[in-house]
Design a protein around this motif. Sequence first.
Motif, PDB file in Angstrom:
ATOM      1  N   GLU A 173       1.106  -1.544  -0.046  1.00 36.17           N
ATOM      2  CA  GLU A 173      -0.276   0.296   0.243  1.00 36.17           C
ATOM      3  C   GLU A 173       0.900   0.966  -0.373  1.00 36.17           C
ATOM      4  OE1 GLU A 173      -2.701   2.808   3.017  1.00 36.17           O
ATOM      5  OE2 GLU A 173      -2.369   0.124   3.342  1.00 36.17           O
ATOM      6  N   GLN A 174       1.703   1.160   0.786  1.00 38.03           N
ATOM      7  CA  GLN A 174       2.859   2.441   0.923  1.00 38.03           C
ATOM      8  C   GLN A 174       3.161   2.450  -0.780  1.00 38.03           C
ATOM      9  OE1 GLN A 174       1.740   4.016   3.372  1.00 38.03           O
ATOM     10  NE2 GLN A 174       1.183   2.710   4.360  1.00 38.03           N
ATOM     11  N   GLY A 175       4.424   1.588  -0.911  1.00 33.56           N
ATOM     12  CA  GLY A 175       4.475   1.348  -2.098  1.00 33.56           C
ATOM     13  C   GLY A 175       3.676   2.452  -3.249  1.00 33.56           C
ATOM     14  N   ALA A 187       4.061   5.737   8.536  1.00 34.36           N
ATOM     15  CA  ALA A 187       3.305   4.268   8.427  1.00 34.36           C
ATOM     16  C   ALA A 187       4.087   3.461   8.452  1.00 34.36           C
ATOM     17  CB  ALA A 187       2.898   4.572   6.730  1.00 34.36           C
ATOM     18  N   LEU A 188       5.424   3.872   7.127  1.00 39.38           N
ATOM     19  CA  LEU A 188       6.768   2.486   7.539  1.00 39.38           C
ATOM     20  C   LEU A 188       7.592   2.666   8.452  1.00 39.38           C
ATOM     21  CD1 LEU A 188       7.613   3.524   3.653  1.00 39.38           C
ATOM     22  CD2 LEU A 188       7.256   1.560   4.338  1.00 39.38           C
ATOM     23  N   GLY A 189       7.612   3.781   9.697  1.00 35.01           N
ATOM     24  CA  GLY A 189       8.718   3.900  10.382  1.00 35.01           C
ATOM     25  C   GLY A 189       7.296   2.971  11.500  1.00 35.01           C
ATOM     26  N   ALA A 190       5.503   3.192  11.586  1.00 35.53           N
ATOM     27  CA  ALA A 190       5.465   2.400  12.311  1.00 35.53           C
ATOM     28  C   ALA A 190       5.231   0.579  11.975  1.00 35.53           C
ATOM     29  CB  ALA A 190       4.005   2.844  12.390  1.00 35.53           C
ATOM     30  N   LEU A 191       5.135   0.307  10.906  1.00 35.98           N
ATOM     31  CA  LEU A 191       4.493  -0.787  10.367  1.00 35.98           C
ATOM     32  C   LEU A 191       5.659  -2.268  11.004  1.00 35.98           C
ATOM     33  CD1 LEU A 191       3.052  -2.116   8.020  1.00 35.98           C
ATOM     34  CD2 LEU A 191       5.132  -1.353   6.984  1.00 35.98           C
TER      35      LEU A 191
END
Lengths: 111, 471
Positions: free
Chosen positions: A18-20, B44-48
């Motif tokens: 999703e982030q990608g 969000a990536l940092g929290a993933l």
Amino acid sequence: MVRWESTATQTAGAGLREQGQVLAGAAGVVAAAGRTPPGTSGHAHVSAGLSEFAAYWEPFLVTTAQAADVLAQHVVGAGEAFAALDASLAGAAAPPAPAGPPAPPVAGTPG
Amino acid sequence: MSGLLDTPVAASRLTVPPGDPAAVRALVAALRSARDEVGGTAGALGALPHAWQVPWQGVAATAAQEAVHGLAAAVRTVVHPLDVGAAALDRWATALEVARVEIGRLQRHADDLAADASRRRTALVREIEAAQAAPVTPQPLLGGSPGQAETLRMRLDVLDVEAAGDQHDVRRRAGAVTARLDDLALDVRRTLEQTRPPVYRGHRESFSDWRQRAISEALSQVPGLAEHPETVAAAVWAFMTAPQLASVGVGVFSKAKQLYAVRFVTGSTFTARSMPLGLRAAARLPWLEPFLGKGAIGESLLVGNAASRSMPLWTAAARGWEAASLETGLLARGSTLVQGVGVLRATGVVGGVVSTGVSLANVVAQGNPVDAFKENGAGYVADLAEVGFNASSTACLLAPNPVTAGAVVVTGVVWAGAELVDHWDDVTQLASDGLDTVADAADAAVDVAQAAGETAVAGAKKVGGWLNPFD
């Protein structure tokens, strides 16, 4: 200690994908900005600046989007490997199937 | 005749700056939206990884966690450039809008002025025609005033001149608006360029500026200096330019001394006593000797005689040239002449040629000279003067004469002056914030040293613990 639950890698993989996609969208916005003609921006310098800006940051964002996708594949792949391992271990730990009586000979066949 | 005279005054046609401010604002909104999304993605990536800390543990989980954290850090670096780019474009959109409105207003003003001048002109033409139709009154032969028609014609001429002046003034004001817009466009371009790492050279950026920017940005990462990026840039400029300016000062001083001697000193030979007391004292300072030497070139330039005061400069040049050829012996012995030519010349002709080549490359790298001057201003003048200074210093080393020495003086003064004008902001920045920057850097250095010391103490305790069986 090793611990794994199938939902963990699946959720992580989905989150990374999703982030990608968000990053790929941002790359598209930057690429579009880089294509702004002087007639729209109002000056050759501004268009050139946007073009140079996009020439650096659009590939950067595309690379991060691809990295997120590759990471998602690895995480999901790790989950699948754990699942296969679990299944294999479960299969090895299960008792062998009980041996039944020999099948009766079929009429008309030799032996 | 009235058809010829009764020509309406033409209004200037001003060019409205092209561009669509609304489209630029839409671009700004898109970039800001992308910035927010990218910022959200970084978060969000940092929290993933926190989400899988409990259900997924082990070597693979740790590796994935580190990879995702690295990706989040990379993504975070895009947020600031997107913000800077959007802000620069927003500024541009506003300026473009204002300029278009301003040019439109000036166009209406030009039209009004032309219409008003045309009305007045038509009225005057009618008056002239009426005056010409009236019976001619006899004029006195001497001291008489011009006739009414002639007076009206003069008023018509004045009106035409005034109308042309008004239109010129409107064009000038429109030109100023366009020039401001051009400057801002260049500023926007450079702002967008500088979001990239310093490994990329900017538009018409000289090699020296590029090098200084790269060093400044690297130094700005040092703890304590990050809060003072402008002062760091100013200090880098000062450290890199000060030696050059010192060599310029020495070169200019020594050549000016020789030229002064050529032009004004009388007597059969040049002597230190011929110099003003201040210069003589300065020349005798021991630390200046390696730069200024003993005035060997000056002596060579001054093989003239008592007539040298009235000697034309070119004659003195010819004498100096002749004398310089005699000094090649000195050059061959490698003593006095080399000492007398200053820091740059001490590197010899090869050094001078290399310096000239490097500074020439610096100028050539900035492209079209007219555009480079328009865009870089005093900086480009300084770079050009640097080429001139290096070339004339080299020429003066090969052929010392008043022409080459004069070129050294002129180009050196222009170089130093333009360099200071171009970097005056750096000078004031250093003066106002230099001490604070040094204090912050010192505090940061103390903090780093303390942290390092604490780490070392902790490490030593740990080692002590291992070595001590009773611990």
